[in-house]
Design an enzyme around this catalytic site. Sequence first.
Site, mmCIF file in Angstrom:
data_model
loop_
_atom_site.group_PDB
_atom_site.id
_atom_site.type_symbol
_atom_site.label_atom_id
_atom_site.label_comp_id
_atom_site.label_asym_id
_atom_site.label_seq_id
_atom_site.Cartn_x
_atom_site.Cartn_y
_atom_site.Cartn_z
ATOM 1 N N LYS A 76 3.996 -15.198 2.869
ATOM 2 C CA LYS A 76 3.884 -15.971 1.627
ATOM 3 C C LYS A 76 5.317 -16.215 1.146
ATOM 4 O O LYS A 76 5.702 -15.860 0.030
ATOM 5 C CB LYS A 76 3.038 -15.178 0.613
ATOM 6 N N ASP A 110 -5.032 -6.710 6.185
ATOM 7 C CA ASP A 110 -6.253 -6.030 5.754
ATOM 8 C C ASP A 110 -7.318 -7.075 5.416
ATOM 9 O O ASP A 110 -8.474 -7.009 5.861
ATOM 10 C CB ASP A 110 -5.920 -5.179 4.518
ATOM 11 N N ASP A 117 -10.751 -8.545 8.013
ATOM 12 C CA ASP A 117 -12.158 -8.506 7.606
ATOM 13 C C ASP A 117 -12.767 -9.896 7.682
ATOM 14 O O ASP A 117 -13.915 -10.068 8.105
ATOM 15 C CB ASP A 117 -12.292 -7.966 6.170
ATOM 16 N N ASP A 164 -2.493 -17.996 2.457
ATOM 17 C CA ASP A 164 -3.638 -18.715 1.877
ATOM 18 C C ASP A 164 -4.120 -19.802 2.840
ATOM 19 O O ASP A 164 -5.319 -19.990 3.046
ATOM 20 C CB ASP A 164 -3.314 -19.284 0.496
ATOM 21 N N TYR A 211 0.814 -1.217 0.000
ATOM 22 C CA TYR A 211 0.000 0.000 0.000
ATOM 23 C C TYR A 211 0.851 1.272 0.000
ATOM 24 O O TYR A 211 0.375 2.334 -0.366
ATOM 25 C CB TYR A 211 -0.943 0.032 1.224
#
Length: 357
Positions: free
Chosen positions: A190, A246, A250, A222, A141
Amino acid sequence: MYKIAVLPGDGIGVEIVPEAVKVLKAVGGKYGHDFEFTEGLIGGAALDAVGEPLPKATLDLCYNSDAVLLGAIGGPKWDTLPVHLRPEAGALLPLRKALGLYANLRPATLYDALIDASTLKKEVIEGIDFMVIRELTGGLYFGEKKREKTATGQVAIDTMVYSTEEIIRIARLGFEIARKRKKVLHSVDKANVIESSRLWRETVIELAAEYPDVELIHMYVDNCAMQLVRWPKQFDVIVTENMFGDILTDQASMLTGSIGMLPSASIGGKIGLYEPSHGSAPDIAGQKKANPLATILSAAMLLRYSFNLNDEAAAIENAVVQVLNSGYRTPDIMESGGKPVNTEEMGDRVVEQIVGY
Ligand code: NAD
């Protein structure tokens, strides 16, 4: 004397923040603390009043406070403005940056009384209580972004950047928080594919030598997404980079039922910022339907993380449990047999529990 900057913002922000302030005053009265509250403008409310979403006066107020309590910002009225003026890009991100808030803490706690509010099976979610720590100021980001023209169209490039220092400071927070809880830390990356994740994993492993009492478990993002819905009870503290956090936060929020229940703390600088995980909910603003509990629980995090007032924070959290166990429900968490209350009445019930009626 503790100074708290209060930024209600827009939409339901102006309805839920006064409830959290009311609860903080009740806790202050009970435990003999003097909280001084000063209100500031932010978001659409600031744009309307003074023409900018994050006025200097608000920034100064935050710098001169010990902690910041924020409601929510934004709404359809300001959605079409240029990006730098829009409440989120123009106020929230610069405020987080100005205060040096590199860590976002989101607890995922399921209250027994709300077990039927989640979309997942009772036996999967019963008793979940974990914390996701998301890195907030690095990664994809914040890395360089660009577009290039090609013969057939365009190429868009985002860059995922992490330095050893950035990884150490967030991972250290993960170890420290894990140490105060069940001493198990999941570091999510990852590393099988992404270079910054390989540096992340190497750095976390090196740092782990300083925390021999904490069990460190590495997990690919994942797999973590899958495990969160398969067996969330395996988690106690998760630490991860910005974008993975992020997405995972959620996902974790839905384990617990309503977004109106979820607090958050952004810390790392001298002054912490505490806000509910949800937005300004324009669809229910002004109707006294908003659930103030996420903001009230954010106020509990403020006491714990900024002021180290752990008993006082627990008093708020216990009061919320009691109120839910007594059946009081705002519309978002209503179920058959629940006792309907509006925003203000929910705040009153929490205050009553704290002062011990
Ligand atoms: P939202 O979180 O505001 O609302 C999503 C849904 O959840 C809505 O149906 C809303 O009614 C409900 N909801 C949210 N909080 C609730 C509460 N406390 N009690 C009961 N129901 C609640 O998300 P959105 O609709 O995508 O965004 C609305 C505005 O908020 C937009 O302008 C967006 O940019 C802004 N926003 C701000 C923040 C922030 O201030 N940190 C975060 C997210 C979105």
